[in-house]
Design a protein around this motif. Sequence first.
Motif, PDB file in Angstrom:
ATOM      1  N   THR A  13       1.614  27.557  14.504  1.00 47.31           N
ATOM      2  CA  THR A  13       3.008  27.839  14.830  1.00 47.31           C
ATOM      3  C   THR A  13       3.798  28.124  13.558  1.00 47.31           C
ATOM      4  OG1 THR A  13       2.818  26.392  16.752  1.00 47.31           O
ATOM      5  CG2 THR A  13       5.050  26.942  16.028  1.00 47.31           C
ATOM      6  N   ALA A  17       5.820  31.546  12.628  1.00 45.01           N
ATOM      7  CA  ALA A  17       7.244  31.494  12.291  1.00 45.01           C
ATOM      8  C   ALA A  17       7.497  32.269  10.999  1.00 45.01           C
ATOM      9  CB  ALA A  17       7.704  30.041  12.146  1.00 45.01           C
ATOM     10  N   TYR A  22      11.196  33.716  11.504  1.00 47.10           N
ATOM     11  CA  TYR A  22      11.941  32.758  12.321  1.00 47.10           C
ATOM     12  C   TYR A  22      11.756  31.363  11.755  1.00 47.10           C
ATOM     13  CZ  TYR A  22      12.065  36.246  16.153  1.00 47.10           C
ATOM     14  OH  TYR A  22      12.266  37.357  16.926  1.00 47.10           O
ATOM     15  N   THR A  27      10.546  29.202  16.841  1.00 49.94           N
ATOM     16  CA  THR A  27       9.190  29.597  17.239  1.00 49.94           C
ATOM     17  C   THR A  27       8.635  28.626  18.270  1.00 49.94           C
ATOM     18  OG1 THR A  27       8.882  30.550  15.051  1.00 49.94           O
ATOM     19  CG2 THR A  27       6.905  30.206  16.367  1.00 49.94           C
ATOM     20  N   LEU A  36       6.397  33.406  23.926  1.00 51.78           N
ATOM     21  CA  LEU A  36       5.296  33.610  22.991  1.00 51.78           C
ATOM     22  C   LEU A  36       4.124  32.781  23.499  1.00 51.78           C
ATOM     23  CD1 LEU A  36       4.153  34.690  20.304  1.00 51.78           C
ATOM     24  CD2 LEU A  36       5.213  32.743  19.171  1.00 51.78           C
ATOM     25  N   VAL A  52       1.024  37.501  19.161  1.00 53.93           N
ATOM     26  CA  VAL A  52       2.139  37.845  18.270  1.00 53.93           C
ATOM     27  C   VAL A  52       2.499  39.320  18.473  1.00 53.93           C
ATOM     28  CG1 VAL A  52       2.931  37.991  15.873  1.00 53.93           C
ATOM     29  CG2 VAL A  52       1.438  36.112  16.573  1.00 53.93           C
TER      30      VAL A  52
END
Length: 68
Positions: A13, A17, A22, A27, A36, A52
Amino acid sequence: MTTTVIERKWHTTKEVAEMLGYGLSKTKMLIITGELRSIKDGRNRRILPRYVDEYVDRRARQAEEGSA
């Protein structure tokens, strides 16, 4: 001498991000809401590269449709 490049099969994760620019919280929220996709791997979440790409493609389409 040959150098072997190992291609990652999934991302954390935090890595996603960073790729998207982000914050980690945003995220994680995208994962919680299903925007996502991710895979549960034990106690962790993993995101496939294609997940992604799907997210980015969808966001780009939404932006293009919104500005048309």
